[in-house]
Design a protein around this motif. Structure first.
Motif, PDB file in Angstrom:
ATOM      1  N   LEU A  29      37.701  52.261 107.925  1.00 31.00           N
ATOM      2  CA  LEU A  29      38.890  51.306 107.942  1.00 31.00           C
ATOM      3  C   LEU A  29      38.336  50.116 107.048  1.00 31.00           C
ATOM      4  O   LEU A  29      37.420  49.552 107.023  1.00 31.00           O
ATOM      5  N   SER A  30      39.290  49.917 105.968  1.00 25.09           N
ATOM      6  CA  SER A  30      39.109  48.849 104.968  1.00 25.09           C
ATOM      7  C   SER A  30      40.704  48.466 104.656  1.00 25.09           C
ATOM      8  O   SER A  30      41.483  49.282 104.844  1.00 25.09           O
ATOM      9  N   HIS A  31      40.661  47.250 104.236  1.00 24.65           N
ATOM     10  CA  HIS A  31      42.216  46.831 103.526  1.00 24.65           C
ATOM     11  C   HIS A  31      42.335  47.737 102.499  1.00 24.65           C
ATOM     12  O   HIS A  31      43.534  48.210 102.461  1.00 24.65           O
ATOM     13  N   ARG A  32      41.493  48.334 101.841  1.00 31.23           N
ATOM     14  CA  ARG A  32      41.600  49.090 100.332  1.00 31.23           C
ATOM     15  C   ARG A  32      42.020  50.441 100.854  1.00 31.23           C
ATOM     16  O   ARG A  32      43.290  51.111 100.530  1.00 31.23           O
ATOM     17  N   THR A  33      41.520  51.074 101.971  1.00 34.72           N
ATOM     18  CA  THR A  33      41.968  52.312 102.421  1.00 34.72           C
ATOM     19  C   THR A  33      43.039  52.385 103.140  1.00 34.72           C
ATOM     20  O   THR A  33      44.103  53.329 103.086  1.00 34.72           O
ATOM     21  N   VAL A  34      43.498  51.130 103.688  1.00 32.48           N
ATOM     22  CA  VAL A  34      44.721  51.159 104.558  1.00 32.48           C
ATOM     23  C   VAL A  34      45.827  50.966 103.384  1.00 32.48           C
ATOM     24  O   VAL A  34      46.925  51.721 103.463  1.00 32.48           O
ATOM     25  N   ALA A  35      45.583  50.157 102.486  1.00 31.33           N
ATOM     26  CA  ALA A  35      46.692  49.890 101.441  1.00 31.33           C
ATOM     27  C   ALA A  35      47.080  51.192 100.684  1.00 31.33           C
ATOM     28  O   ALA A  35      48.004  51.552 100.575  1.00 31.33           O
ATOM     29  N   ALA A  36      46.024  52.027 100.632  1.00 29.98           N
ATOM     30  CA  ALA A  36      46.287  53.459  99.845  1.00 29.98           C
ATOM     31  C   ALA A  36      46.904  54.273 100.787  1.00 29.98           C
ATOM     32  O   ALA A  36      47.902  54.916 100.221  1.00 29.98           O
ATOM     33  N   GLU A  37      46.643  54.147 102.092  1.00 28.65           N
ATOM     34  CA  GLU A  37      47.322  55.196 102.943  1.00 28.65           C
ATOM     35  C   GLU A  37      48.907  54.603 103.006  1.00 28.65           C
ATOM     36  O   GLU A  37      49.727  55.330 103.100  1.00 28.65           O
ATOM     37  N   ALA A  38      49.218  53.370 103.130  1.00 25.36           N
ATOM     38  CA  ALA A  38      50.463  52.801 103.414  1.00 25.36           C
ATOM     39  C   ALA A  38      51.196  52.878 102.283  1.00 25.36           C
ATOM     40  O   ALA A  38      52.443  52.509 102.012  1.00 25.36           O
ATOM     41  N   ASP A  39      50.571  53.229 100.803  1.00 25.86           N
ATOM     42  CA  ASP A  39      51.022  53.124  99.424  1.00 25.86           C
ATOM     43  C   ASP A  39      51.794  51.663  99.435  1.00 25.86           C
ATOM     44  O   ASP A  39      52.906  51.490  98.956  1.00 25.86           O
TER      45      ASP A  39
END
Length: 198
Positions: A29-39
């Motif tokens: 979990l990171s802000h970057r992985t979440v942003a990519a997953e949420a588009d």
């Protein structure tokens, strides 16, 4: 160009965090992985959640809602509670009510385990993350307190707390040992607790 208003973005970010944790664990979990997953842009995740702990709190709170909502929506628990209150008032609360409570809790756990195993594992991964992340501890405790409050409508608060502890322990054993849910054993243990609390 004006930004497009997206009232569901926060929810999408939480859903994305749950997807990332489900796939890669909390370590992924990171802000970057979440942003990519949420588009969504990276700035959206940090706007809505200033830290990863804030995001984990929101994710755990979402997971907590699942089983407690099941308890809350159980017609048998609500109906049984009214019947037992009437029996107590008449001085005749008996073992039938106790058996009914054990039966219903066993049924609800069985239904929960009949669902997707990954979702249950995700809930417990977040729940146990509170061991190392103090920010999650109050949210982890919320599940216990709400479940105890709901079950206290059918029994005394001490017995309700023991029932929640047993259900938690059964779930952990099934998940960690990779076994299957033993409904007969669970029902017997729950019934013993209920009978002892009467």
């Amino acid at each position: 160009m004006a930004r497009r208003y997206d009232p569901h973005r926060r929810t999408r970010i939480i859903d994305a965090a749950l997807s990332v944790i489900s796939a890669d664990g909390i370590a992924g979990l990171s802000h970057r992985t979440v942003a990519a997953e949420a588009d969504v842009p990276l700035g959206s995740t940090t706007y809505h959640f200033g830290s990863l702990d804030e995001l984990l709190v929101a994710a755990l709170r979402r997971c907590n809602e699942n089983f407690v909502r099941t308890l809350r929506e159980s017609e048998a628990l609500a109906a049984g509670g009214e019947a037992e209150e009437a029996a107590r008032a008449a001085g005749s609360a008996g073992s039938a009510g106790s058996a009914g409570l054990a039966d219903e809790l066993t049924r609800l756990l069985g239904q929960w385990f009949a669902g997707e195993r990954g979702a249950i594992e995700l809930e417990y991964e977040l729940y146990l993350a509170a061991l190392r992340r103090p920010a999650l501890r109050p949210v982890a405790a919320e599940w216990t307190e709400e479940a105890v409050e709901l079950l206290s409508r059918r029994t005394d608060p001490g017995t309700a707390r023991a029932l929640v502890a047993l259900m938690d322990g059964v779930c952990l054993q099934v998940l960690l040992a990779g076994g299957t849910f033993d409904a007969a054993y669970t029902r017997e243990m729950l019934a013993r607790i209920v009978a002892g609390g009467g």
